[in-house]
Design a protein around this motif. Structure first.
Motif, PDB file in Angstrom:
ATOM      1  N   UNK A  20      40.763  26.005 109.706  1.00 42.80           N
ATOM      2  CA  UNK A  20      39.329  25.732 109.785  1.00 42.80           C
ATOM      3  C   UNK A  20      38.577  27.061 109.729  1.00 42.80           C
ATOM      4  N   UNK A  21      37.813  27.264 108.642  1.00 43.82           N
ATOM      5  CA  UNK A  21      36.995  28.466 108.465  1.00 43.82           C
ATOM      6  C   UNK A  21      35.507  28.117 108.542  1.00 43.82           C
ATOM      7  N   UNK A  22      35.142  27.007 109.133  1.00 41.87           N
ATOM      8  CA  UNK A  22      33.749  26.561 109.157  1.00 41.87           C
ATOM      9  C   UNK A  22      32.853  27.603 109.807  1.00 41.87           C
ATOM     10  N   UNK A  23      31.661  27.761 109.220  1.00 40.67           N
ATOM     11  CA  UNK A  23      30.626  28.657 109.734  1.00 40.67           C
ATOM     12  C   UNK A  23      31.039  30.135 109.697  1.00 40.67           C
ATOM     13  N   UNK A  24      32.090  30.467 108.968  1.00 37.78           N
ATOM     14  CA  UNK A  24      32.504  31.867 108.890  1.00 37.78           C
ATOM     15  C   UNK A  24      31.739  32.587 107.789  1.00 37.78           C
ATOM     16  N   UNK A  25      31.768  33.921 107.820  1.00 38.41           N
ATOM     17  CA  UNK A  25      31.095  34.729 106.818  1.00 38.41           C
ATOM     18  C   UNK A  25      32.043  35.839 106.366  1.00 38.41           C
ATOM     19  N   UNK A  26      32.031  36.095 105.064  1.00 38.16           N
ATOM     20  CA  UNK A  26      32.852  37.153 104.491  1.00 38.16           C
ATOM     21  C   UNK A  26      31.914  38.130 103.805  1.00 38.16           C
ATOM     22  N   UNK A  27      31.764  39.313 104.395  1.00 39.75           N
ATOM     23  CA  UNK A  27      30.775  40.259 103.897  1.00 39.75           C
ATOM     24  C   UNK A  27      31.258  41.015 102.665  1.00 39.75           C
ATOM     25  N   UNK A  28      32.553  41.357 102.614  1.00 36.56           N
ATOM     26  CA  UNK A  28      33.123  42.088 101.489  1.00 36.56           C
ATOM     27  C   UNK A  28      34.088  41.187 100.727  1.00 36.56           C
ATOM     28  N   UNK A  29      34.554  41.619  99.552  1.00 42.49           N
ATOM     29  CA  UNK A  29      35.486  40.772  98.800  1.00 42.49           C
ATOM     30  C   UNK A  29      36.676  40.333  99.641  1.00 42.49           C
ATOM     31  N   UNK A  30      37.025  39.074  99.512  1.00 49.09           N
ATOM     32  CA  UNK A  30      38.166  38.519 100.228  1.00 49.09           C
ATOM     33  C   UNK A  30      39.082  37.833  99.222  1.00 49.09           C
ATOM     34  N   UNK A  31      40.356  37.694  99.593  1.00 55.27           N
ATOM     35  CA  UNK A  31      41.332  37.121  98.672  1.00 55.27           C
ATOM     36  C   UNK A  31      42.308  36.228  99.421  1.00 55.27           C
ATOM     37  N   UNK A  32      42.364  34.958  98.977  1.00 53.27           N
ATOM     38  CA  UNK A  32      43.381  34.020  99.416  1.00 53.27           C
ATOM     39  C   UNK A  32      44.286  33.672  98.230  1.00 53.27           C
ATOM     40  N   UNK A  33      44.426  34.577  97.282  1.00 53.90           N
ATOM     41  CA  UNK A  33      45.216  34.302  96.081  1.00 53.90           C
ATOM     42  C   UNK A  33      46.628  33.870  96.451  1.00 53.90           C
ATOM     43  N   UNK A  34      47.089  32.784  95.794  1.00 53.46           N
ATOM     44  CA  UNK A  34      48.443  32.251  95.970  1.00 53.46           C
ATOM     45  C   UNK A  34      48.697  31.740  97.388  1.00 53.46           C
ATOM     46  N   UNK A  35      47.639  31.510  98.157  1.00 49.15           N
ATOM     47  CA  UNK A  35      47.822  30.953  99.501  1.00 49.15           C
ATOM     48  C   UNK A  35      48.239  29.492  99.404  1.00 49.15           C
TER      49      UNK A  35
END
Length: 721
Positions: A201-216
């Protein structure tokens, strides 16, 4: 030698049989002492310090509550210390039990802008304030919509978990549930290959810089509701095995879901896509919902496969949605969508069977926003689209797709007529259209060995890349070599087909626009009415003038201008290229009559019955008539001829007779049966009348065809009888 191959074979079998995890270094169980040691000695990484917990087995299960509480408290205390921000690296680790970020990061109030911790740098504080301003506006809007008064002096006590430094979760596996709600990641998040077998659960989260869930890999339901991605978000090659919920999320830059796999329903409703949304080569095994989304930039669904419904109802498209090569096995619903100027659905190579799959949209709109750049390779797609909209009884959209098809065919014919033939062009011509000298020489060498049969064979040459191909593909052709005589006949045939099809498209939109053909008819009738009035009433000045009165001139010209403007308005509103349409109409209608008039007035008129009109009316009846088989001359039988009397010049309403005759002669419809007299009639006047009659015959055929394609009941009777 046999022994060597046997050993090699055994090694290969062992290599592929051993799991990937076994090939990795063994994970160390994380103890309290080891944790304290790693916290005391963080490692430097890219200008910051990171707590190294890589390749650890971390037990956070309820039965190990003592260690779990110590783990969260120690890590949180270390991360909250002032100084250089401290990151966390859990790459290749195994976390048993649930994982909660709210027990690790810094705590900051969401709405209280004055309570920012001194631990944050000015840049970090600005990011937090930016998010707070957004949340405040949303809260104010929600309050006003719910009409709930807000008590003064009350403050929301919601807290936000903040991570100031990078978080690395590469190949991390969380056995329990991952709770990352209300978390603000001020630095980058690297979670390539991360595994969530129990969901997250990532609800209401914020990612300020580039993020990567590649191949997750998300084994169960994953929530990203109301999450904000301020920088690029990478979800390429992710396996979503449970339900996916991105409802009301915001992607402020590019979002990459390339080659992602969705096994369960995916909810992307109300998402704000401010950058490009890349879903190329994705596969959706259940329903995909993009309801009320806003796509500020391009949406890429290239080579995507939808096994169930793809719903885009009430979505907003400000740029193109690229469905090139996509596969629709159920339905794609674009109902109530809004498309900005220049936005369209690019569907070349789209695969769907209209008997099973459907493309839905607002009648009269969806057909106009579907775009196919070339006819070659898309003939079957266009036929299936026409069948799709006819089965949905959206006749206007089916006609629009058919118009698109014929427009592409017209472009193809024009390219075949004026394009440069790869099999015959010399070196200078090839260089002129955009090939380099090396590329031109390779083309000449290739056609000597084997002639080109289609343009895509250009890409088989090493010297020619995709950029060059795109640059020249609209200016070259690959025709089969023919003898000069046959080649000339082929070009003549192509030219005739191109001109005929161009006229059909410009004057009636391939029989899909009644108002366009109606406007053409009004303009033509008014034009010929003035010509007939001018020929009949302007004869000579000397010795006795035969000219119209001033009031007749004003009445005739005024009424003709009104009809002409009404027809011109209908043309402008109904066609995409009104200037070209009017130009082609002028080429067909204006030159021949003007030449005839010039010859007539150059020769002069010296014949009997000069003071009697050339036009006669059948005087036995006055009624509205449809004269389908009517010819413009009076019959020769004496008893019938006695019925026809010359129209009266000395009446103020006489000018209406010329409009009535033009309407009769062009549409076979009018109030009186007015025809040409057959005695002492200049041949040029007869040619002028017969020229309009011939144009009217073609016009009636085109009008009836257009009505059959635009009236739903008549259309269904024709196409489904």
């Amino acid at each position: 030698m046999r022994g060597f191959f046997a050993v090699l074979f055994a090694i290969l079998i062992w290599f592929y049989a051993v799991p990937v995890e076994a090939a990795q270094p063994e994970r160390l169980p994380l103890t309290l002492e080891l944790l304290q040691e790693r916290l005391r000695s963080p490692i430097p990484s890219e200008g910051t310090r990171i707590v190294d917990l890589r390749r650890m087995e971390i037990d956070l299960r309820p039965e190990n509550a003592a260690f779990r509480d110590q783990f969260y408290s120690l890590v949180q205390a270390q991360l909250q210390r002032s100084g250089v921000p401290l990151g966390l690296d859990l790459s290749y680790s195994l976390i048993n039990g649930d994982f909660t970020t709210s027990k690790l990061g810094l705590r900051a109030p969401i709405y209280d802008g004055e309570a920012l911790s001194k631990l944050f740098t000015p840049a970090e504080q600005e990011q937090l304030k930016r998010d707070r301003r957004r949340l405040y506006r949303l809260s104010t809007l929600s309050t006003s919509l719910l009409i709930t008064p807000r008590e003064t002096g009350t403050a929301t006590s919601l807290q936000l978990t903040v991570f100031r430094a990078p978080i690395k979760l590469v190949q991390t596996r969380i056995i329990g549930f991952a709770d990352l709600t209300n978390t603000f990641f001020l630095n980058r998040v690297e979670a390539q290959g991360m595994q969530f077998p129990a969901g997250a659960d990532f609800s209401q989260s914020r990612f300020s810089l580039p993020m990567s869930f590649a191949s997750a890999n998300f084994g169960r339901e994953v929530q990203f509701r109301n999450t904000i991605f301020f920088a690029k978000a990478e979800f390429n090659q992710v396996q979503f095995r449970g339900e996916v919920n991105f409802q009301s999320a915001e992607f402020q830059t590019t979002a990459n879901f390339n080659q992602a796999m969705f096994y369960q329903p995916a909810n992307f409703s109300r998402v704000q896509w401010q950058g490009n949304a890349d879903f190329a080569q994705t596969r959706w095994r259940d329903q995909a919902n993009f309801i009320k989304d806003k796509f500020s930039r391009s949406l890429f669904l290239t080579d995507a496969t939808f096994e169930k419904a793809a719903v885009f109802r009430e979505a907003q498209f400000n740029s193109l949605a690229n469905l090139r090569g996509a596969t629709i096995l159920d339905r794609a619903d674009f109902s109530y969508c809004s498309f900005a100027k220049g936005a369209y659905l690019n569907v070349p190579g789209l695969r769907f069977d209209s008997d099973k799959a459907k493309i839905l949209g607002d009648p009269g709109q969806i057909g106009r926003v579907i775009s196919v750049p070339t006819l070659q390779g898309n003939e079957n797609l266009l036929r299936e689209l026409v069948r799709n909209f006819r089965r949905l009884e959206q006749i206007s959209d089916a006609n629009q797709i058919d118009y698109t098809t014929q427009t592409l065919r017209s472009r193809q014919l024009r390219r075949q007529l004026f394009g440069t033939d790869l099999n015959t062009a010399d070196l200078a011509k090839l260089k002129q259209i955009g090939f380099s000298e090396t590329q031109a020489n390779s083309i000449i060498q290739r056609r000597i060995e084997q002639p080109f049969r289609n343009l895509t064979e250009l890409l088989t040459l090493d010297q020619i890349g995709i950029a060059t191909y795109i640059n020249v593909r609209d200016r070259v052709i690959a025709a089969d070599p023919l003898p000069p005589a046959l080649n000339l006949w082929r070009r003549f045939s192509i030219g005739f087909r191109w001109i005929s099809l161009s006229l059909l498209l410009l004057l009636s939109r391939d029989g899909t626009s009644f108002w366009l053909i109606f406007g053409i008819g009004l303009v033509t009738v008014s034009y010929f009415s003035v010509l007939f009035w001018f020929v009949d009433r302007v004869r000579r000045r000397y010795p006795k003038a035969i000219l119209p009165t001033f009031s007749e001139i004003v009445s005739t010209v005024s009424f003709a201008i009104v009809l002409f403007l009404l027809g011109l308005t209908a043309i402008i509103q109904a066609t995409d290229r009104p200037l070209i349409t009017v130009l082609w109409w002028s080429i067909v209608v204006i030159p021949v009559p003007l030449i005839l008039l010039g010859v007539l007035y150059q020769r002069g008129r010296y014949h009997a019955l000069m003071e009697v009109s050339y036009f006669s009316e059948e005087g036995t009846l006055r009624q509205l008539r449809i004269l389908v088989g009517r010819l413009p001359t009076i019959p020769r039988y004496p008893l019938f001829r006695e019925r026809y009397l010359p129209i009266l010049w000395d009446r103020q309403w006489n000018w209406l007779n010329y409009f009535d005759f033009s309407l009769n002669n062009f549409l076979r419809f009018g109030f009186n049966d007015i025809r040409l007299r057959d005695q002492h009639l200049p041949g040029i006047v007869s040619i002028l009348v017969w020229y309009q009659w011939a144009l009217g015959t073609l016009y009636i055929a085109l009008l009836l065809w257009t009505l059959s394609r635009t009236i739903p009941g008549l259309n269904l009777l024709i196409y489904f009888k």
